[in-house]
Design a protein around this motif. Structure first.
Motif, PDB file in Angstrom:
ATOM      1  N   ARG A  78     -59.944 -32.563   5.153  1.00 33.33           N
ATOM      2  CA  ARG A  78     -61.168 -33.361   5.205  1.00 33.33           C
ATOM      3  C   ARG A  78     -61.301 -34.067   6.571  1.00 33.33           C
ATOM      4  NH1 ARG A  78     -60.762 -37.095   0.701  1.00 33.33           N
ATOM      5  NH2 ARG A  78     -61.581 -35.499  -0.687  1.00 33.33           N
ATOM      6  N   SER A  79     -60.231 -34.648   7.067  1.00 33.15           N
ATOM      7  CA  SER A  79     -60.325 -35.383   8.329  1.00 33.15           C
ATOM      8  C   SER A  79     -60.481 -34.432   9.526  1.00 33.15           C
ATOM      9  CB  SER A  79     -59.137 -36.323   8.518  1.00 33.15           C
ATOM     10  OG  SER A  79     -57.957 -35.593   8.566  1.00 33.15           O
ATOM     11  N   ARG A  80     -59.825 -33.275   9.374  1.00 36.42           N
ATOM     12  CA  ARG A  80     -59.980 -32.252  10.432  1.00 36.42           C
ATOM     13  C   ARG A  80     -61.453 -31.810  10.501  1.00 36.42           C
ATOM     14  NH1 ARG A  80     -56.752 -27.861  12.675  1.00 36.42           N
ATOM     15  NH2 ARG A  80     -58.126 -27.050  14.322  1.00 36.42           N
ATOM     16  N   ALA A  81     -62.079 -31.591   9.365  1.00 41.40           N
ATOM     17  CA  ALA A  81     -63.475 -31.173   9.302  1.00 41.40           C
ATOM     18  C   ALA A  81     -64.395 -32.276   9.840  1.00 41.40           C
ATOM     19  CB  ALA A  81     -63.862 -30.816   7.872  1.00 41.40           C
ATOM     20  N   SER A  96     -71.679 -21.789  24.203  1.00 38.44           N
ATOM     21  CA  SER A  96     -72.093 -21.214  22.925  1.00 38.44           C
ATOM     22  C   SER A  96     -70.935 -20.596  22.158  1.00 38.44           C
ATOM     23  CB  SER A  96     -73.197 -20.170  23.145  1.00 38.44           C
ATOM     24  OG  SER A  96     -72.652 -19.077  23.860  1.00 38.44           O
ATOM     25  N   LYS A  97     -69.995 -20.004  22.862  1.00 41.84           N
ATOM     26  CA  LYS A  97     -68.819 -19.398  22.208  1.00 41.84           C
ATOM     27  C   LYS A  97     -67.969 -20.453  21.519  1.00 41.84           C
ATOM     28  CE  LYS A  97     -67.033 -15.073  22.988  1.00 41.84           C
ATOM     29  NZ  LYS A  97     -66.296 -14.080  23.697  1.00 41.84           N
ATOM     30  N   GLU A  98     -67.828 -21.565  22.282  1.00 49.16           N
ATOM     31  CA  GLU A  98     -67.044 -22.683  21.758  1.00 49.16           C
ATOM     32  C   GLU A  98     -67.735 -23.288  20.517  1.00 49.16           C
ATOM     33  OE1 GLU A  98     -64.939 -26.472  23.744  1.00 49.16           O
ATOM     34  OE2 GLU A  98     -65.642 -24.981  25.217  1.00 49.16           O
ATOM     35  N   LEU A  99     -69.054 -23.394  20.623  1.00 50.78           N
ATOM     36  CA  LEU A  99     -69.850 -23.924  19.501  1.00 50.78           C
ATOM     37  C   LEU A  99     -69.709 -23.053  18.258  1.00 50.78           C
ATOM     38  CD1 LEU A  99     -73.251 -25.077  21.055  1.00 50.78           C
ATOM     39  CD2 LEU A  99     -71.646 -26.478  19.735  1.00 50.78           C
ATOM     40  N   GLU A 100     -69.786 -21.769  18.501  1.00 53.25           N
ATOM     41  CA  GLU A 100     -69.678 -20.801  17.412  1.00 53.25           C
ATOM     42  C   GLU A 100     -68.323 -20.894  16.715  1.00 53.25           C
ATOM     43  OE1 GLU A 100     -69.975 -16.089  17.354  1.00 53.25           O
ATOM     44  OE2 GLU A 100     -71.486 -17.045  18.673  1.00 53.25           O
ATOM     45  N   SER A 101     -67.294 -21.007  17.544  1.00 55.90           N
ATOM     46  CA  SER A 101     -65.932 -21.086  17.002  1.00 55.90           C
ATOM     47  C   SER A 101     -65.744 -22.388  16.208  1.00 55.90           C
ATOM     48  CB  SER A 101     -64.937 -20.953  18.159  1.00 55.90           C
ATOM     49  OG  SER A 101     -63.882 -21.852  18.020  1.00 55.90           O
ATOM     50  N   LEU A 102     -66.340 -23.467  16.706  1.00 53.58           N
ATOM     51  CA  LEU A 102     -66.254 -24.756  16.016  1.00 53.58           C
ATOM     52  C   LEU A 102     -66.963 -24.706  14.655  1.00 53.58           C
ATOM     53  CD1 LEU A 102     -65.021 -27.550  16.486  1.00 53.58           C
ATOM     54  CD2 LEU A 102     -67.188 -28.271  17.493  1.00 53.58           C
ATOM     55  N   GLN A 103     -68.148 -24.096  14.687  1.00 55.99           N
ATOM     56  CA  GLN A 103     -68.917 -23.979  13.429  1.00 55.99           C
ATOM     57  C   GLN A 103     -68.160 -23.118  12.405  1.00 55.99           C
ATOM     58  OE1 GLN A 103     -72.587 -22.742  15.155  1.00 55.99           O
ATOM     59  NE2 GLN A 103     -73.670 -24.609  14.505  1.00 55.99           N
ATOM     60  N   GLU A 105     -64.980 -22.750  12.262  1.00 61.74           N
ATOM     61  CA  GLU A 105     -63.826 -23.510  11.761  1.00 61.74           C
ATOM     62  C   GLU A 105     -64.264 -24.504  10.671  1.00 61.74           C
ATOM     63  OE1 GLU A 105     -60.375 -24.977  14.265  1.00 61.74           O
ATOM     64  OE2 GLU A 105     -61.127 -26.899  13.492  1.00 61.74           O
ATOM     65  N   ILE A 106     -65.417 -25.146  10.943  1.00 61.89           N
ATOM     66  CA  ILE A 106     -65.942 -26.108   9.948  1.00 61.89           C
ATOM     67  C   ILE A 106     -66.210 -25.417   8.610  1.00 61.89           C
ATOM     68  CG2 ILE A 106     -67.951 -27.555   9.381  1.00 61.89           C
ATOM     69  CD1 ILE A 106     -67.989 -28.374  12.380  1.00 61.89           C
ATOM     70  N   GLU A 107     -66.778 -24.236   8.686  1.00 63.74           N
ATOM     71  CA  GLU A 107     -67.050 -23.479   7.444  1.00 63.74           C
ATOM     72  C   GLU A 107     -65.751 -23.101   6.726  1.00 63.74           C
ATOM     73  OE1 GLU A 107     -69.509 -20.128   8.511  1.00 63.74           O
ATOM     74  OE2 GLU A 107     -71.048 -21.539   9.232  1.00 63.74           O
ATOM     75  N   SER A 108     -64.793 -22.649   7.527  1.00 66.18           N
ATOM     76  CA  SER A 108     -63.508 -22.250   6.940  1.00 66.18           C
ATOM     77  C   SER A 108     -62.792 -23.447   6.330  1.00 66.18           C
ATOM     78  CB  SER A 108     -62.679 -21.556   8.030  1.00 66.18           C
ATOM     79  OG  SER A 108     -61.329 -21.821   7.868  1.00 66.18           O
ATOM     80  N   LEU A 109     -62.885 -24.605   7.026  1.00 68.08           N
ATOM     81  CA  LEU A 109     -62.267 -25.832   6.491  1.00 68.08           C
ATOM     82  C   LEU A 109     -62.940 -26.265   5.183  1.00 68.08           C
ATOM     83  CD1 LEU A 109     -61.703 -27.925   9.760  1.00 68.08           C
ATOM     84  CD2 LEU A 109     -59.909 -27.086   8.223  1.00 68.08           C
ATOM     85  N   SER A 110     -64.242 -26.072   5.128  1.00 65.26           N
ATOM     86  CA  SER A 110     -64.989 -26.452   3.939  1.00 65.26           C
ATOM     87  C   SER A 110     -64.568 -25.613   2.726  1.00 65.26           C
ATOM     88  CB  SER A 110     -66.481 -26.308   4.241  1.00 65.26           C
ATOM     89  OG  SER A 110     -67.197 -26.256   3.048  1.00 65.26           O
ATOM     90  N   ARG A 111     -64.347 -24.298   2.969  1.00 68.12           N
ATOM     91  CA  ARG A 111     -63.890 -23.433   1.875  1.00 68.12           C
ATOM     92  C   ARG A 111     -62.471 -23.830   1.425  1.00 68.12           C
ATOM     93  NH1 ARG A 111     -66.348 -19.404   5.006  1.00 68.12           N
ATOM     94  NH2 ARG A 111     -64.344 -18.836   5.910  1.00 68.12           N
ATOM     95  N   ARG A 112     -61.658 -24.113   2.434  1.00 61.13           N
ATOM     96  CA  ARG A 112     -60.259 -24.506   2.171  1.00 61.13           C
ATOM     97  C   ARG A 112     -60.228 -25.816   1.361  1.00 61.13           C
ATOM     98  NH1 ARG A 112     -55.560 -23.635   0.968  1.00 61.13           N
ATOM     99  NH2 ARG A 112     -53.846 -24.831   1.840  1.00 61.13           N
ATOM    100  N   GLN A 113     -61.117 -26.741   1.762  1.00 61.57           N
ATOM    101  CA  GLN A 113     -61.181 -28.040   1.077  1.00 61.57           C
ATOM    102  C   GLN A 113     -61.566 -27.852  -0.400  1.00 61.57           C
ATOM    103  OE1 GLN A 113     -63.408 -31.128   3.123  1.00 61.57           O
ATOM    104  NE2 GLN A 113     -63.648 -32.312   1.223  1.00 61.57           N
ATOM    105  N   ALA A 114     -62.549 -26.970  -0.616  1.00 64.23           N
ATOM    106  CA  ALA A 114     -63.001 -26.718  -1.995  1.00 64.23           C
ATOM    107  C   ALA A 114     -61.854 -26.165  -2.854  1.00 64.23           C
ATOM    108  CB  ALA A 114     -64.178 -25.755  -1.988  1.00 64.23           C
ATOM    109  N   THR A 115     -61.107 -25.232  -2.255  1.00 63.65           N
ATOM    110  CA  THR A 115     -59.968 -24.645  -2.986  1.00 63.65           C
ATOM    111  C   THR A 115     -58.924 -25.717  -3.310  1.00 63.65           C
ATOM    112  OG1 THR A 115     -60.315 -22.594  -1.764  1.00 63.65           O
ATOM    113  CG2 THR A 115     -58.188 -22.852  -2.876  1.00 63.65           C
TER     114      THR A 115
END
Ligand SMILES: [Zn+2]
Length: 249
Positions: A78-81, A96-103, A105-115
């Motif tokens: 949660r804090s990482r996200a 833009s590449k950095e932005l894409e990678s950040l986004q 990661e946020i999505e992946s963290l969100s899925r991980r958080q839900a699990t």
């Protein structure tokens, strides 16, 4: 050599026998106090309940550790996200590449958080159900422990009462016995030990009150001819047969 004792001494032996019988009865009563069995039953029930309590307490404590770990895992993600989101919203990243990678990661963290949150929820449910079981066992234990305590108190007071009665009767009996010839007492005690607590019996209506068997007429005739101070024994059961006015001789 035949033991002799006066008529009064023989009569007193019957009184000693009566007290000894009371001592035996008090001992029997003491050994059969109903609460002795009640205490044993309650101890078994409480022991088995305590084993369940130990098992479910261990489960509660283990699940608490797992739950804390799950909570910490969720918090890390949660804090990482949140940090990533701050960086994204801050507008400092323009690549833009950095932005894409950040986004991503946020999505992946969100899925991980839900699990992780699902896992945490499951552990919390297990913990709650174990805690409920523990509470139920503890509730069950209270009246059981109180009943055991009451049964022990009742058992002990009844046993103490019987012991006091036995002590009183024993003192009384020892006092009576001190007035009797020692060879008579020795014989009486031996016969009493051998024959289930009855060492002396009254001869009444031609029968021994120890074994309830009627003496045959020749034996009655023989006893009739003996001196009053001769200590007679029953031919059938070997108990000391005491003659009194009630003996019908
Ligand atoms: Zn007899």
């Amino acid at each position: 050599m035949a033991i002799t004792a006066s008529t009064e001494e023989q009569q007193l032996l019957l009184d000693v026998q009566a007290v000894d019988t009371k001592i035996l009865q008090a001992g029997h009563k003491r050994n059969n106090v109903p609460e002795i069995a009640t205490v044993q039953e309650l101890e078994v029930a409480l022991g088995s309940l305590d084993m369940k309590i130990v098992a479910v307490s261990t489960e509660v404590s283990d699940l608490s550790v797992v739950q804390e770990k799950a909570e910490a895992d969720v918090e890390v993600v949660r804090s990482r996200a949140a940090r990533d989101k701050e960086r994204l919203d801050g507008g400092s990243i323009t690549n833009s590449k950095e932005l894409e990678s950040l986004q991503s990661e946020i999505e992946s963290l969100s899925r991980r958080q839900a699990t992780l949150e699902d896992e945490e929820l499951e552990v919390m449910q297990q913990l709650e159900s174990a805690q409920n079981a523990l509470d139920a066992f503890n509730t069950e234990r209270e009246p059981l422990a109180a009943a055991l305590e009451a049964a022990i108190a009742s058992r002990d007071s009844q046993i103490a009462e019987c012991n006091a009665e036995i002590d009183k009767l024993t003192a009384q009996r020892n006092d009576m016995v001190s007035d009797l010839p020692s060879d008579l007492v020795k014989l009486y005690d031996k016969v009493r030990d051998d024959l289930g607590g009855v060492g002396a019996a009254l001869l009444t209506r031609g029968a021994c009150q120890g074994c309830r068997i009627a003496l045959d007429s020749s034996e009655i005739q023989r006893i009739r001819n003996l001196g009053a101070d001769v200590v007679v024994r029953c031919e059938e059961c070997q108990r000391i047969l005491v003659r009194t006015a009630e003996s019908g001789l």
